[in-house]
Structure formats: C-alpha cells, structure tokens
Design a protein around this motif. Structure first.
Motif, PDB file in Angstrom:
ATOM      1  N   ASP A  33       0.821  -1.210   0.000  1.00 32.62           N
ATOM      2  CA  ASP A  33       0.000   0.000   0.000  1.00 32.62           C
ATOM      3  C   ASP A  33       0.858   1.264   0.000  1.00 32.62           C
ATOM      4  O   ASP A  33       0.534   2.245  -0.675  1.00 32.62           O
ATOM      5  CB  ASP A  33      -0.930  -0.002   1.210  1.00 32.62           C
ATOM      6  N   PHE A  34       1.953   1.227   0.747  1.00 37.11           N
ATOM      7  CA  PHE A  34       2.813   2.414   0.829  1.00 37.11           C
ATOM      8  C   PHE A  34       3.353   2.803  -0.546  1.00 37.11           C
ATOM      9  O   PHE A  34       3.464   3.994  -0.871  1.00 37.11           O
ATOM     10  CB  PHE A  34       3.971   2.157   1.795  1.00 37.11           C
ATOM     11  N   SER A  35       3.703   1.813  -1.373  1.00 39.04           N
ATOM     12  CA  SER A  35       4.373   2.099  -2.645  1.00 39.04           C
ATOM     13  C   SER A  35       3.433   2.380  -3.804  1.00 39.04           C
ATOM     14  O   SER A  35       3.890   2.747  -4.894  1.00 39.04           O
ATOM     15  CB  SER A  35       5.304   0.930  -3.014  1.00 39.04           C
ATOM     16  N   LYS A  36       2.131   2.245  -3.609  1.00 41.56           N
ATOM     17  CA  LYS A  36       1.203   2.447  -4.722  1.00 41.56           C
ATOM     18  C   LYS A  36       1.248   3.854  -5.331  1.00 41.56           C
ATOM     19  O   LYS A  36       1.061   4.005  -6.546  1.00 41.56           O
ATOM     20  CB  LYS A  36      -0.220   2.088  -4.284  1.00 41.56           C
ATOM     21  N   PRO A  37       1.517   4.908  -4.558  1.00 41.28           N
ATOM     22  CA  PRO A  37       1.593   6.242  -5.172  1.00 41.28           C
ATOM     23  C   PRO A  37       2.768   6.447  -6.121  1.00 41.28           C
ATOM     24  O   PRO A  37       2.885   7.508  -6.740  1.00 41.28           O
ATOM     25  CB  PRO A  37       1.708   7.178  -3.957  1.00 41.28           C
ATOM     26  N   SER A  38       3.641   5.449  -6.269  1.00 49.74           N
ATOM     27  CA  SER A  38       4.783   5.612  -7.171  1.00 49.74           C
ATOM     28  C   SER A  38       4.382   5.510  -8.646  1.00 49.74           C
ATOM     29  O   SER A  38       5.197   5.770  -9.531  1.00 49.74           O
ATOM     30  CB  SER A  38       5.865   4.575  -6.854  1.00 49.74           C
ATOM     31  N   ARG A  39       3.138   5.161  -8.928  1.00 44.09           N
ATOM     32  CA  ARG A  39       2.674   5.062 -10.311  1.00 44.09           C
ATOM     33  C   ARG A  39       2.592   6.439 -10.944  1.00 44.09           C
ATOM     34  O   ARG A  39       1.942   7.342 -10.429  1.00 44.09           O
ATOM     35  CB  ARG A  39       1.291   4.403 -10.351  1.00 44.09           C
ATOM     36  N   MET A  40       3.273   6.605 -12.079  1.00 47.80           N
ATOM     37  CA  MET A  40       3.205   7.819 -12.866  1.00 47.80           C
ATOM     38  C   MET A  40       2.782   7.452 -14.293  1.00 47.80           C
ATOM     39  O   MET A  40       2.664   6.280 -14.626  1.00 47.80           O
ATOM     40  CB  MET A  40       4.570   8.525 -12.893  1.00 47.80           C
TER      41      MET A  40
ATOM     42  N   ASN B 290      10.467   9.981   1.838  1.00 43.90           N
ATOM     43  CA  ASN B 290      10.260   9.297   3.111  1.00 43.90           C
ATOM     44  C   ASN B 290       8.800   9.283   3.555  1.00 43.90           C
ATOM     45  O   ASN B 290       8.402   8.437   4.367  1.00 43.90           O
ATOM     46  CB  ASN B 290      11.126   9.933   4.198  1.00 43.90           C
ATOM     47  N   ARG B 291       7.993  10.196   3.021  1.00 47.50           N
ATOM     48  CA  ARG B 291       6.573  10.237   3.380  1.00 47.50           C
ATOM     49  C   ARG B 291       5.692   9.485   2.391  1.00 47.50           C
ATOM     50  O   ARG B 291       4.467   9.474   2.525  1.00 47.50           O
ATOM     51  CB  ARG B 291       6.109  11.696   3.492  1.00 47.50           C
ATOM     52  N   GLY B 292       6.319   8.874   1.388  1.00 48.76           N
ATOM     53  CA  GLY B 292       5.542   8.131   0.411  1.00 48.76           C
ATOM     54  C   GLY B 292       4.992   8.969  -0.711  1.00 48.76           C
ATOM     55  O   GLY B 292       4.056   8.549  -1.404  1.00 48.76           O
ATOM     56  N   HIS B 293       5.576  10.152  -0.931  1.00 43.69           N
ATOM     57  CA  HIS B 293       5.168  11.026  -2.040  1.00 43.69           C
ATOM     58  C   HIS B 293       6.211  10.950  -3.149  1.00 43.69           C
ATOM     59  O   HIS B 293       7.401  10.785  -2.870  1.00 43.69           O
ATOM     60  CB  HIS B 293       5.048  12.477  -1.569  1.00 43.69           C
ATOM     61  N   PRO B 294       5.801  11.077  -4.404  1.00 44.12           N
ATOM     62  CA  PRO B 294       6.785  11.099  -5.485  1.00 44.12           C
ATOM     63  C   PRO B 294       7.846  12.166  -5.239  1.00 44.12           C
ATOM     64  O   PRO B 294       7.532  13.306  -4.899  1.00 44.12           O
ATOM     65  CB  PRO B 294       5.943  11.428  -6.721  1.00 44.12           C
TER      66      PRO B 294
ATOM     67  N   LEU C 251       5.660   7.201   9.357  1.00 40.77           N
ATOM     68  CA  LEU C 251       5.505   7.665   7.987  1.00 40.77           C
ATOM     69  C   LEU C 251       5.173   6.547   7.007  1.00 40.77           C
ATOM     70  O   LEU C 251       4.784   6.810   5.872  1.00 40.77           O
ATOM     71  CB  LEU C 251       6.782   8.387   7.534  1.00 40.77           C
ATOM     72  N   GLY C 252       5.343   5.308   7.410  1.00 37.62           N
ATOM     73  CA  GLY C 252       5.050   4.181   6.541  1.00 37.62           C
ATOM     74  C   GLY C 252       6.282   3.610   5.876  1.00 37.62           C
ATOM     75  O   GLY C 252       7.344   4.244   5.813  1.00 37.62           O
ATOM     76  N   GLY C 253       6.140   2.396   5.360  1.00 32.78           N
ATOM     77  CA  GLY C 253       7.234   1.734   4.671  1.00 32.78           C
ATOM     78  C   GLY C 253       8.369   1.354   5.600  1.00 32.78           C
ATOM     79  O   GLY C 253       8.247   1.363   6.824  1.00 32.78           O
ATOM     80  N   TRP C 254       9.504   1.010   5.002  1.00 29.71           N
ATOM     81  CA  TRP C 254      10.741   0.761   5.739  1.00 29.71           C
ATOM     82  C   TRP C 254      11.698   1.912   5.500  1.00 29.71           C
ATOM     83  O   TRP C 254      11.780   2.434   4.378  1.00 29.71           O
ATOM     84  CB  TRP C 254      11.420  -0.514   5.245  1.00 29.71           C
ATOM     85  N   ARG C 255      12.412   2.299   6.534  1.00 28.60           N
ATOM     86  CA  ARG C 255      13.537   3.213   6.333  1.00 28.60           C
ATOM     87  C   ARG C 255      14.546   2.503   5.444  1.00 28.60           C
ATOM     88  O   ARG C 255      14.967   1.400   5.737  1.00 28.60           O
ATOM     89  CB  ARG C 255      14.143   3.607   7.677  1.00 28.60           C
ATOM     90  N   GLN C 256      14.969   3.171   4.391  1.00 24.86           N
ATOM     91  CA  GLN C 256      15.833   2.506   3.403  1.00 24.86           C
ATOM     92  C   GLN C 256      17.268   2.365   3.877  1.00 24.86           C
ATOM     93  O   GLN C 256      18.004   1.511   3.361  1.00 24.86           O
ATOM     94  CB  GLN C 256      15.811   3.289   2.088  1.00 24.86           C
ATOM     95  N   GLU C 257      17.653   3.169   4.848  1.00 25.74           N
ATOM     96  CA  GLU C 257      19.051   3.154   5.279  1.00 25.74           C
ATOM     97  C   GLU C 257      19.161   3.748   6.678  1.00 25.74           C
ATOM     98  O   GLU C 257      18.482   4.722   7.008  1.00 25.74           O
ATOM     99  CB  GLU C 257      19.889   3.974   4.290  1.00 25.74           C
ATOM    100  N   LEU C 258      20.022   3.138   7.492  1.00 19.66           N
ATOM    101  CA  LEU C 258      20.321   3.652   8.827  1.00 19.66           C
ATOM    102  C   LEU C 258      21.818   3.852   8.953  1.00 19.66           C
ATOM    103  O   LEU C 258      22.612   3.160   8.299  1.00 19.66           O
ATOM    104  CB  LEU C 258      19.837   2.673   9.904  1.00 19.66           C
ATOM    105  N   ASP C 259      22.232   4.794   9.800  1.00 24.81           N
ATOM    106  CA  ASP C 259      23.658   4.990  10.020  1.00 24.81           C
ATOM    107  C   ASP C 259      24.169   3.963  11.031  1.00 24.81           C
ATOM    108  O   ASP C 259      23.433   3.077  11.483  1.00 24.81           O
ATOM    109  CB  ASP C 259      23.960   6.431  10.435  1.00 24.81           C
ATOM    110  N   GLN C 260      25.436   4.084  11.425  1.00 17.70           N
ATOM    111  CA  GLN C 260      26.014   3.080  12.311  1.00 17.70           C
ATOM    112  C   GLN C 260      25.462   3.164  13.725  1.00 17.70           C
ATOM    113  O   GLN C 260      25.707   2.275  14.545  1.00 17.70           O
ATOM    114  CB  GLN C 260      27.534   3.179  12.320  1.00 17.70           C
TER     115      GLN C 260
END
Length: 418
Positions: free
Chosen positions: A34-41, A50-54, A367-376
């Motif tokens: 559901d989080f990634s559905k707004p990626s359709r263009m 990070n908020r799920g907006h293009p 905010l939804g989804g997974w954080r794509q990257e974390l620091d050490q």
C-alpha cells in the motif's frame, strides 16, 4: 503446483510454523504494498520520498518500474486488490515509452537515449517482471517476455564465459570492459523464474554456470567473501570505484548483503535442479552455508551496533558503515532458506534476531514503509539511498519464508493458498 510449506525440517518452535508470525508477515507485506502504490506515474513508476510522495523532479525509472511490475504481479495474482492494475501499467510502460523502438532493449528512463548504457542489471529485472506478469496473466506480458528474452539472450549472454555481459552503448556497440557479480546475481534469480515459466531448462543451466563461476570459483577461493568487480579478462579489479565507495550498484570493495543474497539463491537453485532434474551439485548447499557464515561475519554488528553494514574492503574491514534495508531483507531470506533446508536452530536464532532488528529500527510506523538506510547508530540516513524507493527487497522478505525453495517466487506464491 508448488509443494506445501517445507516444514518437515523446521523446529516445532520455529516462528515460521506459527500462524501468528505468518499473519504478522502478511500484514507487513500488505502495508508495504500500500505504501508504494503512489509511485505510479504516467510512463512508469517513480521513486518515493520518506513520506511516500513522489520525489519532486525525479524521472520515471525503468529498474524501479520492472521491480514494481514484478511485485504487483505476484501480489495481484494472490488476490490483493489494486495490484494487478499496477502490474498492467508496468507492462504497458515497459512495452511503450521505456523501450528503445529503434535499436531494441530498454532505456533507464523515458527519453534517456543519450544517458549511456544498455545495462544487463536492468534487462534481468525486465525479464523477471515479464515472467511474473505471465504467471499473473497480465495483458501484454507474453509479448514483453518474448522481447525481453530475445534481447537478454542475444545481446547479453556470453556462452563462452557462462555469464551475462555488463553493458553496451545504445546501438549495442562499445561493450563495457567489465564483468560484475551484482548484475549476474540478479540474472540468476531471473533465469530461474524464466525456466519455470517457459519450461526451458537452458535458463536453469545458465543460472548454474553463472553461480559456478562467481561463487564456486571466485568466492570459494576467498573463503566465501564475494569479489564483485572484474574486467573482461577476469582480472579482479580490487580498486574499482575506490573513489565512489557509496555507489548504489557498484561500490568499492565487497558487499556482505550480497554474500547473503547469493546464499539463498544457491539453495533455490539446488531445489530447482532437484525438482526438475532429480539431482543437483552438492557444492550448491556447501557454498550457501559458507556464504551465509561469511556474510554475517563480515557484515553483522561490525562496529558495535546491530545491523548488516554496506561494504567492507578485501581485509573485511568496514568501508561504508550504513545499514541498507535490503541487506537486512536478504539476510532474513537466507536465514529462512537455510532453516527450511537444514532445521538447524542456529538459523532460527538468526531469523528471529534479524526480524527483531527490522522491527525495532527499520519499520517506520510514523511515515510508513521501511527506512531505506540507517547509520552506524541506527538512525535514519541517506548516504547511499534517499527516500523510500524500493519495495522489491522488503516485500519479498515478508513472503519468502512461507514459500518452498522451488519453484520460483511468482510460480510458488501463486499456489501458496491453493
């Protein structure tokens, strides 16, 4: 028809046996979809912030479009509303504005005919997406698969070397003086899927040839640390991209997350051969175990905090300390595969440890989804990956534990509930 969940080897106390854990995996997977559905263009799919907006100003991306097509085809075929229309949109985009109608093959983005290269990495994902869409009976999928395989086989496959060539100029001239483990790793995944969908065993044999060269020859010689970068004469390029250590596809050094990704691919290839040929090379299992052990040794908690870090040098010293989400997802999938293959409680422990880490640090409940990257220090970071563009790795990790090791992802998931 896929086999039922291969649970005979699983300890009775395994999370994978528990209906509550399987329900949790299902809920997390739906949340990601559901989080990634707004990626359709209009012309494909675009990266999300990070908020799920293009992401403002970003182009439709062909790799992302192929991955989204694959994921939403598999999910739609399992009966999740709203997913098959997205898969159809992906197929239409890949047959239309993202395709090079003059020379064949695919651009990295619409109208990007001058951006340089036709990439094996991209074409592997298009072949994977097309095969998944065929399983889901998406309109146009067979045409896409036929075209993708024609280009992938004719332009990229090297029968002499038993691997896929890396890249070419738009008109298929100027072959790059490079052989890469990353593009070939994803080609192994795609080859297995294509073999299942087409019934042609040559694709499975190609996956084996790739794996034998990169894993059983080069990685085994380095105690299962996986060298990534070679020239066309198979000379190891130890300093490749030393000035670009945070490159997102070809970083300097070695990537422990790839050791782990290869680990589960080898088990899936073993299972595919056993299922279809009745026998498989014994080294596939042996190398899988070695790759998992080295991946966790080189990547996990190397600087005092949990998480699988991004890259190490050839002495296994950390180079880039950030924790990409996909490294954790691939570690999870590998632990689950080894657990199902062996029943060894060591892999159950890793499976639980990794999901605990993802739940505590990666899943973004605000905010939804997974954080794509974390620091050490396991705080949000954007050194390598900005925003939340990727659905493919995270979503597959929520479904893979429930599937048999063979057949491939789309074929097995289609039969999961039947």
């Amino acid at each position: 028809m896929a086999e039922p969940l291969p649970s005979l080897m699983l300890p009775r106390s395994s999370w994978i046996r528990a209906s509550s854990h399987r329900k949790w995996l299902h809920e997390q997977g739906v949340r990601l979809l559901d989080f990634s559905k707004p990626s359709r263009m209009e012309k494909g799919f675009v990266a999300l912030d990070n908020r799920g907006h293009p992401t403002p100003g970003s182009d439709v991306d062909t790799i992302l479009t192929a991955r989204m097509t694959h994921v939403y085809a598999v999910a739609g075929n399992r009966g999740f509303p709203g997913c098959l229309p997205l898969a159809r949109h992906g197929v239409t985009s890949l047959l239309g504005p993202l395709r090079d109608a003059e020379y064949g093959g695919w651009f990295t983005a619409p109208g990007k005919s001058n951006d340089g290269r036709k990439q094996a990495y991209l074409h592997a994902f298009i072949s994977l997406a097309a095969s998944s869409a065929v399983v889901a009976r998406v309109e146009g999928a067979q045409q896409l698969l036929d075209e993708a395989l024609s280009v992938w086989e004719r332009r990229f496959w090297s029968e002499e070397e038993g691997v896929f060539r890396e890249s070419f100029a738009r008109d298929w001239s100027d072959e790059e003086n490079y052989r890469g483990a990353n593009a070939n790793m994803h080609s192994v995944e795609a080859c297995m899927a294509v073999a299942d969908v087409t019934g042609n065993p040559v694709w499975r044999q190609r996956a084996l040839r790739i794996t034998e060269r990169f894993m059983h020859t080069y990685a085994k010689a380095m105690d299962y640390a996986v060298p990534e970068h070679f020239d066309r004469n198979w000379i190891l390029l130890r300093d490749f991209n030393k000035d670009k250590p945070t490159d997102d596809l070809r970083p300097y050094g070695m990537t422990p997350g790839h050791f782990l990704e290869w680990s589960h691919l080898l088990l899936k290839l073993e299972a595919a051969f056993l299922r279809n040929e009745g026998e498989a090379p014994s080294w596939l299992f042996e190398d899988s175990v070695g790759l998992f052990e080295m991946g966790m040794r080189a990547g996990w908690e190397r600087d005092g905090a949990p998480g699988v870090l991004y890259t190490v040098d050839f002495s296994l010293n950390p180079v880039v300390h950030v924790r990409p989400h996909w490294c954790q997802a691939e570690a999870l999938t590998a632990a689950a595969a080894l657990l199902k293959r062996t029943g060894n409680v060591r892999y159950e422990k890793w499976y639980r440890t990794l999901w605990d880490y993802v739940d505590m640090y990666m899943i973004d409940r605000e905010l939804g989804g997974w954080r794509q990257e974390l620091d050490q220090n396991n705080r949000s970071s954007e050194v390598v990956y900005a925003g939340k563009a990727d659905l493919y790795h995270a979503w597959q990790s929520t479904l893979a534990p429930l599937l048999p090791l063979a057949p491939g992802f789309a074929t097995a998931s289609a039969a999961l509930d039947s």
